[in-house]
Design a protein around this motif. Structure first.
Motif, PDB file in Angstrom:
ATOM      1  N   ASP A  77       0.824  -1.210   0.000  1.00  0.00           N
ATOM      2  CA  ASP A  77       0.000   0.000   0.000  1.00  0.00           C
ATOM      3  C   ASP A  77       0.861   1.263   0.000  1.00  0.00           C
ATOM      4  O   ASP A  77       0.516   2.257  -0.651  1.00  0.00           O
ATOM      5  CB  ASP A  77      -0.947   0.009   1.200  1.00  0.00           C
ATOM      6  CG  ASP A  77      -2.085  -0.987   1.053  1.00  0.00           C
ATOM      7  OD1 ASP A  77      -2.257  -1.544  -0.062  1.00  0.00           O
ATOM      8  OD2 ASP A  77      -2.797  -1.224   2.043  1.00  0.00           O
ATOM      9  N   ILE A  78       1.980   1.235   0.703  1.00  0.00           N
ATOM     10  CA  ILE A  78       2.893   2.380   0.711  1.00  0.00           C
ATOM     11  C   ILE A  78       3.457   2.603  -0.692  1.00  0.00           C
ATOM     12  O   ILE A  78       3.491   3.735  -1.185  1.00  0.00           O
ATOM     13  CB  ILE A  78       4.023   2.184   1.751  1.00  0.00           C
ATOM     14  CG1 ILE A  78       3.454   2.288   3.165  1.00  0.00           C
ATOM     15  CG2 ILE A  78       5.145   3.193   1.546  1.00  0.00           C
ATOM     16  CD1 ILE A  78       4.417   1.884   4.263  1.00  0.00           C
ATOM     17  N   SER A  81       0.583   3.768  -3.044  1.00  0.00           N
ATOM     18  CA  SER A  81       0.157   5.115  -2.670  1.00  0.00           C
ATOM     19  C   SER A  81       1.187   6.166  -3.074  1.00  0.00           C
ATOM     20  O   SER A  81       0.811   7.279  -3.454  1.00  0.00           O
ATOM     21  CB  SER A  81      -0.108   5.200  -1.172  1.00  0.00           C
ATOM     22  OG  SER A  81      -1.198   4.390  -0.823  1.00  0.00           O
ATOM     23  N   THR A 123       1.145   5.505   5.058  1.00  0.00           N
ATOM     24  CA  THR A 123       0.675   5.369   3.685  1.00  0.00           C
ATOM     25  C   THR A 123       0.485   6.761   3.095  1.00  0.00           C
ATOM     26  O   THR A 123      -0.354   7.525   3.575  1.00  0.00           O
ATOM     27  CB  THR A 123      -0.651   4.582   3.646  1.00  0.00           C
ATOM     28  OG1 THR A 123      -0.467   3.346   4.333  1.00  0.00           O
ATOM     29  CG2 THR A 123      -1.085   4.305   2.228  1.00  0.00           C
TER      30      THR A 123
END
Length: 168
Positions: A77-78, A81, A123
């Motif tokens: 997700d990091i 994102s 994130t």
């Protein structure tokens, strides 16, 4: 009647934390002088005393089974994102719709809530802004909100549910 703790133990409730605070203070100082060392020792004594009063909830660990998957999900997700935020920032400003949203929390363990807020803040594009006094809602700022319900359900499914297994 509970036995009284010795004076030394009351003054130094967490000796490793005392040493750590002193070392960090000295590392952050740009010079070494007698005054800075004394201030570091003073901080090393005072900070653990206040920390001992604040931390009344102990971290109960349920199962660590979800940790590997949770780490992979968070890292993914990091990465995604970062790309999405870069695309949004470099794109047209009219396409960005920042917003604050309240996320209802099912997790009650303060350590699990702290982990959740950290994951959200790590994130890119989201920042944990506040926790309600009753710990039932988390205020999150979103750089670009398209679907509030979808975002809430994703945070609950991807982060909160595994954290509830880890911190029951």
């Amino acid at each position: 009647m509970t036995p009284k703790r010795p004076l030394l133990r009351r003054l130094f409730p967490a000796p490793p934390l005392t040493v750590l605070v002193i070392l960090f203070w000295l590392l952050m100082s740009d010079s070494f002088s007698f005054g800075l060392i004394v201030l570091g020792v003073l901080l090393g004594v005072v900070v653990p005393l206040f920390a001992a009063r604040l931390d009344r909830e102990f971290a109960r660990i349920g199962t660590l089974r979800p940790v590997p998957k949770l780490l992979v999900v968070t890292l993914w997700d990091i990465l995604v994102s970062n790309i999405e935020v870069a695309r949004q920032v470099l794109g047209r400003e009219e396409r960005i719709h920042p917003a604050f949203i309240w996320i209802p929390l099912d997790i009650a363990n303060i350590h699990g809530i702290a982990a959740l807020t950290s994951m959200i803040t790590l994130t890119p594009g989201t920042v944990s802004a506040a926790l309600s006094d009753d710990r039932k809602y988390l205020l999150v700022h979103v750089l670009n909100l398209e679907d509030e319900e979808h975002l809430i359900s994703e945070i609950k499914r991807r982060y909160e549910a595994p954290l509830m297994e880890i911190f029951p």
